[in-house]
Scaffold this motif. Sequence first.
Motif, mmCIF file in Angstrom:
data_model
loop_
_atom_site.group_PDB
_atom_site.id
_atom_site.type_symbol
_atom_site.label_atom_id
_atom_site.label_comp_id
_atom_site.label_asym_id
_atom_site.label_seq_id
_atom_site.Cartn_x
_atom_site.Cartn_y
_atom_site.Cartn_z
ATOM 1 N N ALA A 1 0.836 -1.204 0.000
ATOM 2 C CA ALA A 1 0.000 0.000 0.000
ATOM 3 C C ALA A 1 0.871 1.255 0.000
ATOM 4 O O ALA A 1 0.583 2.229 -0.708
ATOM 5 C CB ALA A 1 -0.910 -0.009 1.226
ATOM 6 N N GLN B 1 -3.053 -4.429 -6.099
ATOM 7 C CA GLN B 1 -4.049 -4.322 -5.035
ATOM 8 C C GLN B 1 -3.570 -4.873 -3.703
ATOM 9 O O GLN B 1 -4.186 -4.620 -2.670
ATOM 10 C CB GLN B 1 -5.325 -5.058 -5.445
ATOM 11 N N GLN B 2 -2.510 -5.654 -3.728
ATOM 12 C CA GLN B 2 -2.041 -6.266 -2.493
ATOM 13 C C GLN B 2 -1.384 -5.223 -1.589
ATOM 14 O O GLN B 2 -0.418 -4.580 -1.991
ATOM 15 C CB GLN B 2 -1.046 -7.387 -2.802
ATOM 16 N N ASP B 3 -1.907 -5.083 -0.393
ATOM 17 C CA ASP B 3 -1.382 -4.080 0.529
ATOM 18 C C ASP B 3 -0.108 -4.540 1.226
ATOM 19 O O ASP B 3 0.691 -3.721 1.655
ATOM 20 C CB ASP B 3 -2.426 -3.756 1.609
ATOM 21 N N ASP C 1 -2.916 -14.603 0.729
ATOM 22 C CA ASP C 1 -3.385 -13.298 0.245
ATOM 23 C C ASP C 1 -3.645 -13.327 -1.259
ATOM 24 O O ASP C 1 -4.638 -12.778 -1.743
ATOM 25 C CB ASP C 1 -2.355 -12.207 0.570
#
Lengths: 107, 255
Positions: B80, B201-203, B247
């Motif tokens: 993020a 999109q992976q934080d 995830d």
Amino acid sequence: MPQQIIALIIIAYFISRLVWQKRKNFIGFNEFMFWLFFWLAAAVLIASLRFIDRLVSGLGFSGSGIEVLLYLSVAILFYLLFRLRLKLEKIEKDITKIVKHIALKDK
Amino acid sequence: MYMVENIMPAQGGPALGGKVFCVIPAYNESRTIKAIINEVKPLVDRVVVVDDGSTDQTYDLAKDLDIDLPRHIINRGQGAALRTGTAYSLSQGADIIVHFDADGQFLSQDIAKIIEPIKLGQAEVVFGSRFLSTQSDSCRAEPGQAGENKQVESGMPLFKKYFIMPLARAVNKIFFKIDLTDPQSGFRAMTAQAARKMDWQQDRMAHCSEIMFMVKKNNFKAAEVPIRVIYHSFGQSLFDGFKIIKDLFIAMLVS
């Protein structure tokens, strides 16, 4: 039979709590309807255990009706947990979007 | 077509120029952040440190060093923070964006190597690889370098080298058809055009695999260059590896 009566009394108690929560506006209409449907369905299934016994036997299951209901409820719980996980994931992403927006706006 | 080329940095190639921004996500890195910024600053046009909701002195130490410092009000993870830093760099007119770590794991001298294929027009995205360099296995933090006060280990831990990395490489290859030597490279550079098209999109840590997947999906010309890495006693464990897989799996279900 006594077990069924006990189960129905417990369900009646939960439905009365549900109605009380709705009257106090602790829950919304949609949530009220969902749980009302849930407990009524549980009551119907418990009241018709003999029919379910025959049904599951006819379908080739070795267990009794109540056991099959238990298996089904565990499967439904897993599904709800999965849905909850996906919902949580979406909330996490939304939080990140807000945090990013604030970080860029404050610069 | 997706291209992965192991390009050694060209010697004396014509520089194409362009503003180079180095994005450094930082979460509770007060011990290293000043040294890292001071090392990186002379090597790029602008340094963007994204303070990812640090609870220590990271933000206060960094703000005195004349850099760009977007701040996450709460911790959201490395992926993020990199997304925020990349978006910020694009808004400020970056031509090349470098992703770097704040923990002193990477060597700032390798920044020139990682942006060179882009400057020479040989690649749009370049990944640093710990497996293309023999030096990466024997690097130790020296006094004066970022991380000097940290407990460090010489070389990549054997469990990581012979179990976690091959497993991660296999996951990348089987599920994402990615065939890079370093499956979890956090040291990378990309053109502004490529960065605009990549909205990972992976934080958290799974962003590494996701970025590689996006490079493939967008048919970017990719390259790998050897980098040296200082291994600390911390780092990704087997548990972290499984968390990354989890995830990525959930992301596949959600999308």
